[in-house]
Design a protein around this motif. Structure first.
Motif, short mmCIF file in Angstrom:
data_model
loop_
_atom_site.label_atom_id
_atom_site.label_comp_id
_atom_site.label_asym_id
_atom_site.label_seq_id
_atom_site.Cartn_x
_atom_site.Cartn_y
_atom_site.Cartn_z
N CYS A 175 0.83 -1.20 0.00
CA CYS A 175 0.00 0.00 0.00
C CYS A 175 0.87 1.25 0.00
O CYS A 175 2.02 1.23 0.41
CB CYS A 175 -0.94 0.01 1.20
N TRP A 176 0.28 2.35 -0.50
CA TRP A 176 0.98 3.64 -0.51
C TRP A 176 0.07 4.66 0.15
O TRP A 176 -0.99 5.00 -0.36
CB TRP A 176 1.32 4.06 -1.94
N GLU A 177 0.49 5.16 1.31
CA GLU A 177 -0.30 6.14 2.05
C GLU A 177 0.00 7.54 1.55
O GLU A 177 1.16 7.91 1.35
CB GLU A 177 0.04 6.07 3.54
N SER A 178 -1.06 8.34 1.34
CA SER A 178 -0.86 9.73 0.93
C SER A 178 -2.00 10.59 1.43
O SER A 178 -3.17 10.36 1.11
CB SER A 178 -0.76 9.82 -0.60
N GLU A 179 -1.67 11.60 2.20
CA GLU A 179 -2.67 12.55 2.69
C GLU A 179 -3.14 13.43 1.52
O GLU A 179 -2.32 13.92 0.74
CB GLU A 179 -2.05 13.42 3.78
N PRO A 180 -4.46 13.63 1.37
CA PRO A 180 -4.98 14.40 0.24
C PRO A 180 -4.33 15.77 0.10
O PRO A 180 -4.13 16.48 1.09
CB PRO A 180 -6.47 14.53 0.57
N THR A 181 -3.97 16.12 -1.13
CA THR A 181 -3.40 17.40 -1.58
C THR A 181 -1.97 17.65 -1.10
O THR A 181 -1.37 18.65 -1.47
CB THR A 181 -4.27 18.61 -1.16
N LYS A 182 -1.41 16.75 -0.32
CA LYS A 182 -0.10 17.02 0.27
C LYS A 182 1.08 16.50 -0.56
O LYS A 182 2.20 16.98 -0.40
CB LYS A 182 -0.02 16.39 1.68
N ASN A 183 0.81 15.54 -1.43
CA ASN A 183 1.91 14.85 -2.10
C ASN A 183 1.71 14.80 -3.61
O ASN A 183 0.70 15.27 -4.13
CB ASN A 183 2.04 13.44 -1.53
N ILE A 184 2.65 14.20 -4.29
CA ILE A 184 2.52 13.95 -5.72
C ILE A 184 2.05 12.52 -5.93
O ILE A 184 2.72 11.57 -5.51
CB ILE A 184 3.85 14.19 -6.46
N ILE A 185 0.89 12.39 -6.53
CA ILE A 185 0.35 11.09 -6.92
C ILE A 185 0.00 11.20 -8.40
O ILE A 185 -0.90 11.94 -8.77
CB ILE A 185 -0.92 10.73 -6.13
N CYS A 186 0.72 10.49 -9.23
CA CYS A 186 0.48 10.65 -10.66
C CYS A 186 0.85 9.39 -11.43
O CYS A 186 1.54 8.51 -10.91
CB CYS A 186 1.26 11.84 -11.22
N SER A 187 0.37 9.33 -12.66
CA SER A 187 0.73 8.25 -13.58
C SER A 187 1.01 8.86 -14.94
O SER A 187 0.30 9.76 -15.39
CB SER A 187 -0.39 7.21 -13.67
N ILE A 188 2.04 8.34 -15.59
CA ILE A 188 2.50 8.85 -16.89
C ILE A 188 2.38 7.75 -17.93
O ILE A 188 2.75 6.60 -17.68
CB ILE A 188 3.97 9.32 -16.80
N LEU A 189 1.88 8.12 -19.11
CA LEU A 189 1.71 7.16 -20.20
C LEU A 189 2.86 7.29 -21.20
O LEU A 189 3.14 8.38 -21.70
CB LEU A 189 0.39 7.41 -20.92
N LEU A 190 3.52 6.17 -21.48
CA LEU A 190 4.59 6.14 -22.48
C LEU A 190 4.36 4.98 -23.45
O LEU A 190 3.70 4.00 -23.11
CB LEU A 190 5.96 5.97 -21.81
N TYR A 191 4.97 5.13 -24.63
CA TYR A 191 4.92 4.07 -25.64
C TYR A 191 6.35 3.67 -26.02
O TYR A 191 6.83 3.99 -27.11
CB TYR A 191 4.15 4.54 -26.88
#
Length: 242
Positions: A46-62
């Motif tokens: 699991c990955w804990e992250s408090e709302p708005t406090k951190n960077i949570i993202c996903s990047i699409l590559l080919y």
């Protein structure tokens, strides 16, 4: 770069994966969430992250120029890019913990989760999930030794600016990967490894032993050299650093 910002999702990787099935998305499409309810690390951690406090993202590559056997190079590119940016804010102590976590001293600062789709022997699509602790001050989960950038440097960071810097640096290394500079990438990765100097205690399924990091193979296996000069190779979750 096409950035899609959302308030909350179960997982940015899953959100981006489902979106890519519904419509054609350009490379470097990025989903950024203020909060996610089922964030995952490697092997379902699991990955804990408090709302708005951190960077949570996903990047699409080919990255269809990479074979299945070369997929770990993509992991190296991403984690090197993240470390490069963090090094500009933290004078020392940032390192890459094999296979793809970013540590400050003995505490986890960031992690990535890459999910690949294949066509034949080539990678047709990669979704790169990034979790970076930026401004969070209190961690409530049982995740071992988390730390945030604010806890290290004492300054509230602008997550949007920080993300732009990270994406730019990942793009820098991705271009080097596309141009064939694989040895350089692997060397920089190795030079950045956590506990790469000297002997340390490790535990596998059989025993606790002392060893030093000899190398990480192109496939992402960790090669350890014991004090008796025996080489041992491990995939993720087969070995732990004590």
């Amino acid at each position: 770069m096409n950035t899609i910002k959302i308030k909350i999702t179960s997982s940015t990787n899953l959100f981006l994966k489902e979106l890519s099935k519904k419509q054609s998305l350009k490379e470097w499409t990025i989903v950024v969430a203020e909060s996610q309810t089922a964030g995952r690390g490697q092997r379902g951690n699991c990955w804990e992250s408090e709302p708005t406090k951190n960077i949570i993202c996903s990047i699409l590559l080919y990255p269809n120029f990479l074979s299945i056997q070369q997929q770990f190079l993509l992991s190296e590119v991403v984690v090197i890019g993240i470390k490069d940016v963090l090094d500009t804010y933290v004078q020392k102590g940032i390192a890459i913990k094999w296979p793809n976590d970013v540590f400050f001293e003995k505490r986890k600062l960031a992690g990535i989760l890459i999910e690949n789709e294949l066509i034949g022997q080539k990678i047709s699509c990669s979704i790169i999930g990034i979790g970076l602790n930026v401004n969070q001050q209190v961690f409530k989960s049982e995740a071992p030794n988390p730390v945030s950038l604010k806890q290290i440097i004492g300054i509230e960071m602008n997550t949007n600016i920080l993300l732009e810097q990270i994406v730019s640096q990942i793009q820098y290394w991705y271009k080097k990967l596309k141009s064939g500079q694989r040895k350089l990438i692997s060397q920089v990765y190795h030079d950045s490894l956590y506990c790469k100097e000297g002997f340390h205690f490790y535990k596998d399924k059989n025993e606790i032993f002392q060893a030093r990091i000899r190398m990480v193979t192109e496939e992402g296996l960790l090669c350890l050299m014991t004090k008796s000069k025996e080489e041992r190779y491990y995939s993720f979750k087969e070995i732990s650093l004590l």
